[in-house]
Design an enzyme around this catalytic site. Structure first.
Site, PDB file in Angstrom:
ATOM      1  N   GLU A  81       0.815  -1.207   0.000  1.00  0.00           N
ATOM      2  CA  GLU A  81       0.000   0.000   0.000  1.00  0.00           C
ATOM      3  C   GLU A  81       0.857   1.270   0.000  1.00  0.00           C
ATOM      4  O   GLU A  81       1.965   1.272   0.515  1.00  0.00           O
ATOM      5  CB  GLU A  81      -0.896   0.003   1.249  1.00  0.00           C
ATOM      6  CG  GLU A  81      -1.856  -1.180   1.249  1.00  0.00           C
ATOM      7  CD  GLU A  81      -2.824  -1.201   2.435  1.00  0.00           C
ATOM      8  OE1 GLU A  81      -3.955  -1.615   2.217  1.00  0.00           O
ATOM      9  OE2 GLU A  81      -2.440  -0.806   3.556  1.00  0.00           O
ATOM     10  N   CYS A 114       3.401   8.491   0.903  1.00  0.00           N
ATOM     11  CA  CYS A 114       4.022   7.573   1.861  1.00  0.00           C
ATOM     12  C   CYS A 114       4.127   6.213   1.173  1.00  0.00           C
ATOM     13  O   CYS A 114       3.114   5.646   0.764  1.00  0.00           O
ATOM     14  CB  CYS A 114       3.150   7.491   3.113  1.00  0.00           C
ATOM     15  SG  CYS A 114       3.726   6.277   4.315  1.00  0.00           S
ATOM     16  N   CYS A 125       6.940  -4.622  16.023  1.00  0.00           N
ATOM     17  CA  CYS A 125       6.504  -3.570  16.943  1.00  0.00           C
ATOM     18  C   CYS A 125       5.050  -3.833  17.355  1.00  0.00           C
ATOM     19  O   CYS A 125       4.190  -4.092  16.517  1.00  0.00           O
ATOM     20  CB  CYS A 125       6.632  -2.198  16.286  1.00  0.00           C
ATOM     21  SG  CYS A 125       8.327  -1.808  15.813  1.00  0.00           S
ATOM     22  N   CYS A 128       1.984  -1.722  15.864  1.00  0.00           N
ATOM     23  CA  CYS A 128       1.876  -1.549  14.414  1.00  0.00           C
ATOM     24  C   CYS A 128       1.170  -2.720  13.750  1.00  0.00           C
ATOM     25  O   CYS A 128       1.523  -3.876  13.968  1.00  0.00           O
ATOM     26  CB  CYS A 128       3.268  -1.367  13.811  1.00  0.00           C
ATOM     27  SG  CYS A 128       3.242  -1.117  12.026  1.00  0.00           S
TER      28      CYS A 128
HETATM   29  N1  SAH Z   1       9.604   0.753   9.995  1.00  0.00           N
HETATM   30  C1  SAH Z   1       9.861   2.157   9.860  1.00  0.00           C
HETATM   31  C2  SAH Z   1       8.941   2.792   8.874  1.00  0.00           C
HETATM   32  C3  SAH Z   1       7.492   2.828   9.262  1.00  0.00           C
HETATM   33  S1  SAH Z   1       7.162   4.423   9.745  1.00  0.00           S
HETATM   34  C4  SAH Z   1       9.800   2.798  11.239  1.00  0.00           C
HETATM   35  O1  SAH Z   1       9.496   2.108  12.192  1.00  0.00           O
HETATM   36  O2  SAH Z   1      10.121   3.961  11.376  1.00  0.00           O
HETATM   37  C5  SAH Z   1       5.725   4.282  10.550  1.00  0.00           C
HETATM   38  C6  SAH Z   1       5.652   5.255  11.707  1.00  0.00           C
HETATM   39  O3  SAH Z   1       4.371   5.071  12.281  1.00  0.00           O
HETATM   40  C7  SAH Z   1       6.668   4.950  12.781  1.00  0.00           C
HETATM   41  O4  SAH Z   1       7.183   6.118  13.323  1.00  0.00           O
HETATM   42  C8  SAH Z   1       5.861   4.204  13.820  1.00  0.00           C
HETATM   43  O5  SAH Z   1       6.390   4.393  15.095  1.00  0.00           O
HETATM   44  C9  SAH Z   1       4.501   4.814  13.642  1.00  0.00           C
HETATM   45  N2  SAH Z   1       3.411   3.900  13.998  1.00  0.00           N
HETATM   46  C10 SAH Z   1       3.395   2.575  13.871  1.00  0.00           C
HETATM   47  N3  SAH Z   1       2.226   2.073  14.313  1.00  0.00           N
HETATM   48  C11 SAH Z   1       1.481   3.122  14.714  1.00  0.00           C
HETATM   49  C12 SAH Z   1       0.173   3.263  15.245  1.00  0.00           C
HETATM   50  N4  SAH Z   1      -0.606   2.208  15.467  1.00  0.00           N
HETATM   51  N5  SAH Z   1      -0.271   4.499  15.531  1.00  0.00           N
HETATM   52  C13 SAH Z   1       0.514   5.579  15.297  1.00  0.00           C
HETATM   53  N6  SAH Z   1       1.740   5.510  14.788  1.00  0.00           N
HETATM   54  C14 SAH Z   1       2.245   4.300  14.502  1.00  0.00           C
END
Ligand code: SAH
Length: 354
Positions: A81, A114, A125, A128
């Site tokens: 996506e 994005c 994580c 996520c």
């Molecule tokens: N893997 C990379 C790129 C993804 S960025 C990274 O971790 O940076 C995605 C961003 O969204 C990251 O900063 C992550 O911390 C944030 N993120 C992930 N899950 C989320 C959620 N459920 N709500 C808000 N932000 C989230």
């Protein structure tokens, strides 16, 4: 994707490589026939050795806030996506007292895409949604760039994608060569021609790879998903922290600033209700960042089904933000765009792959 080498191998003149880059990435050509400034023989021989890849759009969802989410089908059937995020009415935000992080002359002109760098993700994580898929595979350099090409075809003439953030599905630094290769074309003046300041790589904190990334001297922005201020909490939320704890990560950030010649680093901080949104966390955050030129993006958790983690209350967000502001940290509360279509941070995932 080594255009010069491929072109010379075919016995074509070296300058053809720049012509190809221009046709493919600047003009978005979908066939070799339309590359009219190439010799007839080049147009005939190129398709025998190469094909121009496309991503098939399998769905598009539009949010009430203008955000659009595209799902692309890869050749083997997996889905990735991308999310297109138009700039918000910044004047309105400023009048309402909300921090915005772009210069006034860019208000209203920013169109951010994005993009994903992997199908799924291996980082696990807890907050996520992509993590639930596990890692399926890396995207190729072409597939990373194709998301920009295809999204560009979906926007009104006259508009241009001004910013690209590698913040979709996947951990960009875990797909190093393809990501670095793709970024070179994003900022290549004959390809996508994006400003380095308008390309952001976000990482969960692969410490050794951050140093390696700095050596590539791409000059793009780096964002770190910090998300917690103690190793205990961060390791719980982000297992990668057990390998590369906070102190090491902060050191790597300082080194990146020096090595990459950037003036600061962005830290992303996903706020989770009752987990990392207390004033004590804000205090520790100030200490951690006291020697790193930085900017903090606070991202209130976007909840998704199946997760027990909760969004912070509005009060907790404001208290946290105010504490940081009082300590002169530059902060920005990232409004969660596209929540209604599961297009917001941490909400990307493809259902058909399990
Ligand atoms: N893997 C990379 C790129 C993804 S960025 C990274 O971790 O940076 C995605 C961003 O969204 C990251 O900063 C992550 O911390 C944030 N993120 C992930 N899950 C989320 C959620 N459920 N709500 C808000 N932000 C989230």
């Amino acid at each position: 994707h080594d255009f010069p080498e491929a072109v010379v191998k075919l016995g074509l003149k070296p300058y053809v490589s720049n012509q190809l880059i221009q046709w493919l990435y600047q003009k978005g050509a979908t066939s070799f026939e339309e590359m009219t400034n190439l010799s007839k023989s080049a147009r005939a021989s190129l398709p025998e050795h190469f094909f121009i890849s496309r991503l098939e759009k399998v769905s598009e969802l539009s949010s009430s806030d203008g955000t659009r989410k595209f799902a692309w089908k890869l050749p083997e059937g997996n889905i990735v996506e991308s999310v297109l995020i138009p700039s918000e009415p910044y004047e309105k935000a400023v009048r309402a007292g909300v921090d915005v992080d772009i210069p006034e002359e860019e208000w209203g002109t920013r169109l951010t895409l994005c993009i994903s760098t992997q199908v799924g993700c291996a980082m696990q994580c807890k907050f996520c949604r992509t993590a639930e898929m596990g890692l399926v595979r890396n995207l190729t350099q072409g597939e990373i760039l194709d998301q920009i090409l295809e999204a560009r075809r979906m926007i009104k003439p006259g508009l241009r994608i001004s910013n690209v953030v590698l913040m979709g599905m996947g951990e960009p630094l875990a797909n190093f060569d393809n990501v670095v290769g793709a970024i070179r074309f994003m900022i290549h003046s004959k390809a996508f021609g994006l400003s380095k300041r308008h390309v952001t790589v976000s990482t969960s904190g692969l410490v050794p790879v951050i140093a390696k990334f700095a050596k590539e001297e791409l000059g793009v922005k780096l964002a770190i998903s910090l998300n917690a201020t103690t190793d205990e909490v961060r390791s719980e939320l982000m297992p990668i922290n057990k390998k590369y704890p906070i102190a090491k990560l902060i050191d790597a950030c300082k080194d990146y600033i020096k090595a990459a010649g950037r003036d600061r680093i962005t830290f992303e901080y996903v706020m989770i209700g009752g987990v990392n949104d207390l004033v004590d966390d804000a205090k520790r955050l100030v200490n951690l960042l006291s020697h790193v030129p930085s900017k903090v993006n606070l991202i209130p958790l976007n909840p998704f089904t199946g997760s027990k983690l909760k969004a912070p209350t509005e009060e907790a967000i404001q208290r946290f933000a105010q504490y940081l502001r009082n300590k002169n940290l530059q902060i920005n509360i990232r409004s969660s765009r596209g929540q209604d279509i599961l297009a917001a941070c941490g909400q990307l995932a493809s259902k058909n792959v399990t």
